[in-house]
Design a protein around this motif. Structure first.
Motif, PDB file in Angstrom:
ATOM      1  N   CYS A 110      78.015  30.298  79.878  1.00 60.60           N
ATOM      2  CA  CYS A 110      78.867  30.323  78.688  1.00 60.60           C
ATOM      3  C   CYS A 110      79.967  29.289  78.845  1.00 60.60           C
ATOM      4  CB  CYS A 110      79.463  31.717  78.500  1.00 60.60           C
ATOM      5  SG  CYS A 110      80.636  31.831  77.137  1.00 60.60           S
ATOM      6  N   MET A 111      79.962  28.298  77.986  1.00 61.99           N
ATOM      7  CA  MET A 111      80.957  27.230  78.032  1.00 61.99           C
ATOM      8  C   MET A 111      81.033  26.621  79.433  1.00 61.99           C
ATOM      9  SD  MET A 111      83.878  29.006  75.619  1.00 61.99           S
ATOM     10  CE  MET A 111      84.895  27.516  75.507  1.00 61.99           C
ATOM     11  N   ASN A 112      79.827  26.417  80.013  1.00 60.27           N
ATOM     12  CA  ASN A 112      79.654  25.814  81.340  1.00 60.27           C
ATOM     13  C   ASN A 112      80.058  26.731  82.495  1.00 60.27           C
ATOM     14  OD1 ASN A 112      78.692  23.332  80.290  1.00 60.27           O
ATOM     15  ND2 ASN A 112      80.807  22.679  79.893  1.00 60.27           N
ATOM     16  N   PHE A 113      80.302  28.001  82.208  1.00 58.30           N
ATOM     17  CA  PHE A 113      80.600  28.951  83.274  1.00 58.30           C
ATOM     18  C   PHE A 113      79.403  29.886  83.448  1.00 58.30           C
ATOM     19  CE2 PHE A 113      84.857  27.842  81.654  1.00 58.30           C
ATOM     20  CZ  PHE A 113      85.437  27.393  82.836  1.00 58.30           C
ATOM     21  N   PRO A 114      78.826  29.936  84.647  1.00 63.92           N
ATOM     22  CA  PRO A 114      77.645  30.775  84.860  1.00 63.92           C
ATOM     23  C   PRO A 114      78.011  32.262  84.877  1.00 63.92           C
ATOM     24  CG  PRO A 114      78.353  29.828  86.932  1.00 63.92           C
ATOM     25  CD  PRO A 114      79.219  29.208  85.859  1.00 63.92           C
ATOM     26  N   TYR A 115      77.020  33.087  84.559  1.00 61.33           N
ATOM     27  CA  TYR A 115      77.233  34.529  84.616  1.00 61.33           C
ATOM     28  C   TYR A 115      75.932  35.201  85.025  1.00 61.33           C
ATOM     29  CZ  TYR A 115      74.861  34.687  80.074  1.00 61.33           C
ATOM     30  OH  TYR A 115      73.931  34.566  79.071  1.00 61.33           O
ATOM     31  N   GLU A 116      76.043  36.447  85.486  1.00 60.25           N
ATOM     32  CA  GLU A 116      74.873  37.262  85.802  1.00 60.25           C
ATOM     33  C   GLU A 116      75.086  38.663  85.263  1.00 60.25           C
ATOM     34  OE1 GLU A 116      72.159  37.700  89.631  1.00 60.25           O
ATOM     35  OE2 GLU A 116      73.947  38.963  89.847  1.00 60.25           O
ATOM     36  N   LEU A 117      74.068  39.185  84.622  1.00 64.50           N
ATOM     37  CA  LEU A 117      74.073  40.560  84.127  1.00 64.50           C
ATOM     38  C   LEU A 117      73.007  41.321  84.895  1.00 64.50           C
ATOM     39  CD1 LEU A 117      74.928  42.782  82.135  1.00 64.50           C
ATOM     40  CD2 LEU A 117      73.257  41.871  80.531  1.00 64.50           C
ATOM     41  N   LYS A 118      73.445  42.311  85.684  1.00 64.16           N
ATOM     42  CA  LYS A 118      72.529  43.091  86.508  1.00 64.16           C
ATOM     43  C   LYS A 118      72.527  44.539  86.030  1.00 64.16           C
ATOM     44  CE  LYS A 118      71.669  44.509  91.306  1.00 64.16           C
ATOM     45  NZ  LYS A 118      72.151  44.400  92.708  1.00 64.16           N
ATOM     46  N   VAL A 119      71.316  45.088  85.811  1.00 61.71           N
ATOM     47  CA  VAL A 119      71.180  46.469  85.362  1.00 61.71           C
ATOM     48  C   VAL A 119      70.208  47.182  86.293  1.00 61.71           C
ATOM     49  CG1 VAL A 119      70.652  47.997  83.431  1.00 61.71           C
ATOM     50  CG2 VAL A 119      71.513  45.687  82.981  1.00 61.71           C
ATOM     51  N   THR A 120      70.668  48.291  86.880  1.00 63.98           N
ATOM     52  CA  THR A 120      69.824  49.068  87.793  1.00 63.98           C
ATOM     53  C   THR A 120      69.705  50.531  87.377  1.00 63.98           C
ATOM     54  OG1 THR A 120      71.713  49.501  89.248  1.00 63.98           O
ATOM     55  CG2 THR A 120      70.360  47.578  89.759  1.00 63.98           C
TER      56      THR A 120
ATOM     57  N   SER B 224      65.209  52.923  80.929  1.00 65.37           N
ATOM     58  CA  SER B 224      64.169  53.659  80.214  1.00 65.37           C
ATOM     59  C   SER B 224      64.329  53.544  78.703  1.00 65.37           C
ATOM     60  CB  SER B 224      64.193  55.137  80.626  1.00 65.37           C
ATOM     61  OG  SER B 224      65.382  55.770  80.170  1.00 65.37           O
ATOM     62  N   LYS B 225      65.515  53.089  78.261  1.00 64.46           N
ATOM     63  CA  LYS B 225      65.795  52.974  76.831  1.00 64.46           C
ATOM     64  C   LYS B 225      65.842  51.524  76.354  1.00 64.46           C
ATOM     65  CE  LYS B 225      68.646  57.164  77.039  1.00 64.46           C
ATOM     66  NZ  LYS B 225      70.017  57.711  76.890  1.00 64.46           N
ATOM     67  N   LEU B 226      66.075  50.610  77.278  1.00 67.45           N
ATOM     68  CA  LEU B 226      66.242  49.203  76.916  1.00 67.45           C
ATOM     69  C   LEU B 226      65.028  48.393  77.340  1.00 67.45           C
ATOM     70  CD1 LEU B 226      69.946  48.768  78.073  1.00 67.45           C
ATOM     71  CD2 LEU B 226      69.137  48.919  75.716  1.00 67.45           C
ATOM     72  N   SER B 227      64.593  47.511  76.475  1.00 66.21           N
ATOM     73  CA  SER B 227      63.488  46.613  76.795  1.00 66.21           C
ATOM     74  C   SER B 227      64.035  45.292  77.318  1.00 66.21           C
ATOM     75  CB  SER B 227      62.634  46.358  75.548  1.00 66.21           C
ATOM     76  OG  SER B 227      63.390  45.645  74.578  1.00 66.21           O
ATOM     77  N   VAL B 228      63.134  44.455  77.840  1.00 64.35           N
ATOM     78  CA  VAL B 228      63.542  43.135  78.309  1.00 64.35           C
ATOM     79  C   VAL B 228      64.156  42.331  77.171  1.00 64.35           C
ATOM     80  CG1 VAL B 228      62.697  40.922  79.187  1.00 64.35           C
ATOM     81  CG2 VAL B 228      61.905  43.067  80.210  1.00 64.35           C
ATOM     82  N   SER B 229      63.536  42.361  76.004  1.00 62.37           N
ATOM     83  CA  SER B 229      64.058  41.577  74.871  1.00 62.37           C
ATOM     84  C   SER B 229      65.439  42.067  74.447  1.00 62.37           C
ATOM     85  CB  SER B 229      63.083  41.630  73.695  1.00 62.37           C
ATOM     86  OG  SER B 229      62.926  42.949  73.224  1.00 62.37           O
ATOM     87  N   MET B 230      65.674  43.376  74.503  1.00 59.94           N
ATOM     88  CA  MET B 230      66.996  43.908  74.147  1.00 59.94           C
ATOM     89  C   MET B 230      68.045  43.431  75.143  1.00 59.94           C
ATOM     90  SD  MET B 230      65.694  47.728  73.098  1.00 59.94           S
ATOM     91  CE  MET B 230      67.304  48.485  72.859  1.00 59.94           C
ATOM     92  N   LEU B 231      67.711  43.457  76.428  1.00 61.42           N
ATOM     93  CA  LEU B 231      68.655  42.993  77.444  1.00 61.42           C
ATOM     94  C   LEU B 231      68.942  41.502  77.286  1.00 61.42           C
ATOM     95  CD1 LEU B 231      67.278  44.947  80.516  1.00 61.42           C
ATOM     96  CD2 LEU B 231      69.548  45.218  79.506  1.00 61.42           C
ATOM     97  N   GLU B 232      67.921  40.735  76.951  1.00 61.11           N
ATOM     98  CA  GLU B 232      68.141  39.303  76.754  1.00 61.11           C
ATOM     99  C   GLU B 232      69.009  39.044  75.534  1.00 61.11           C
ATOM    100  OE1 GLU B 232      64.286  37.499  76.779  1.00 61.11           O
ATOM    101  OE2 GLU B 232      64.168  37.501  78.973  1.00 61.11           O
TER     102      GLU B 232
END
Length: 358
Positions: A195-205, A211-219
């Protein structure tokens, strides 16, 4: 003609009729066999056998088919490659428009998987068999289950199998699924972006969330947070156009009521976290919180001052009955910065001063 002669003639006549019927039936059955594929071509080499005794054979110059236990042809020898894959199913290759393409057929000649792949290979995990199909043009992977039904809608850039897990990768991140007799269970998601040249990571475990979220929803969530943060700092509403939003969605810039602020500059983002959000209606909502490292310039008593601090923003998403997943709001939790105590007014003070908060 005496009685004996008439008897001989009658017997010969019956023999001729029987032979004629037999010959007719022979040619009729031969024609029928040719029409239904029950022919007996030259079998140059017998190869693999499935659980029911059917065999792949080479019946011509690099052309393959399948015969049954009685050596009747059940798949004609017209395929460049054949391999058994599940009950009454074969992975097959054929040259189409100058390309060697792979798909799947059954023993009745029906196409089970379209011929659009450069390869189809079995993958073992958790005691289950899956199939990795590589697209010819896009060099991506489609994952099929043992019945050749697509798993996990979408395409992937990579696939790795371990004893009980499948690791799937895309341009946006990596996703781990545990494999077992009940299929695939979403275990972990790691999404990366900038985002605006700043990297980020979103981790979900969280197994409950996954069980409720799909890959496309997370993306969508990861991309939506990035777009919202850019809008919050630039005020450029065009960046929101790339988000799937509802007509009642509300997105606010950072500290919109603080008129003393002359600029807010993003210095980095961190601590992305997904959770279930409260909803006024029946539709489930999910939120992503993100911490934004921010440098702020503002005016105080006619003087320019600066501060640097971290502020948390929240972007909410809603899952509608139609299946659409939309971003519905974005804002910062604080409505103004934590300003440092005003400097005492003294004569001869420098016109500018700086306060930094870390």
């Amino acid at each position: 003609m005496n009685k004996h002669t008439r008897l001989v003639v009658s017997v010969l006549f019956i023999v001729i009729i029987v032979l004629a019927v037999a010959i007719t039936r022979f040619y009729s059955n031969s024609a029928k066999s040719t029409d239904t594929g029950d022919t007996y071509p030259v079998i140059e080499e017998k190869l693999d056998t499935d659980n029911e005794g059917n065999r792949i054979f080479r019946g011509g110059p690099e052309l393959y088919g399948v015969i049954d236990l009685r050596e009747r042809v059940i798949v004609s020898p017209e395929w460049q490659k054949l391999s058994f894959a599940g009950k009454n199913t074969c992975i097959a290759s054929k040259r189409i428009r100058g390309k060697n393409l792979f798909g799947c057929i059954d023993y009745e000649g029906n196409i089970i998987v379209p011929f659009v792949y450069s390869s189809i290979s079995p993958v073992k995990a958790g005691g289950q068999t899956f199939y990795s199909a590589n697209t010819f043009d896009k060099n991506t992977i489609v994952l099929y289950d043992e019945n050749f039904i697509p798993c996990l809608s979408g395409t992937w850039t990579g696939l790795n199998a371990s004893r009980n897990e499948l690791l799937l990768t895309s341009d946006n991140g990596s996703y781990t699924f545990s494999a077992g007799e009940h299929g695939l269970t979403f275990k972990e998601a790691r999404l990366k972006g900038s985002c605006m040249n700043f990297p980020y990571e979103l981790k979900v475990t969280s197994r409950v969330l996954l069980s409720k979220l799909s890959v496309s929803m997370l993306e969508q969530m990861a991309s939506g947070v990035s777009r919202y943060i850019e809008y919050a700092y630039t005020g450029n509403s065009k960046v929101l156009a790339g988000m799937n939003t509802d007509k009642s969605s509300v997105f606010l810039t950072i500290f919109p009521e603080e008129h003393s602020i002359t600029s807010a500059k993003l210095m980095g983002i961190s601590d992305l976290f997904v959770y279930s959000a409260k909803s006024a209606g029946e539709n489930p909502r999910y939120a992503v919180s993100v911490t934004a490292d921010t440098s702020i310039s503002y005016k105080e008593n006619g003087k320019s001052r600066r501060l640097r601090d971290k502020y948390k923003a929240v972007v909410e998403f809603e899952l509608f009955p139609s299946g659409e997943f939309k971003a519905v709001s974005g804002s910062f939790i604080q409505d103004k910065p934590d300003y440092p105590a005003p400097e005492p007014s003294t004569s001869g003070a420098a016109p500018d001063s700086t306060a930094e908060r870390n």
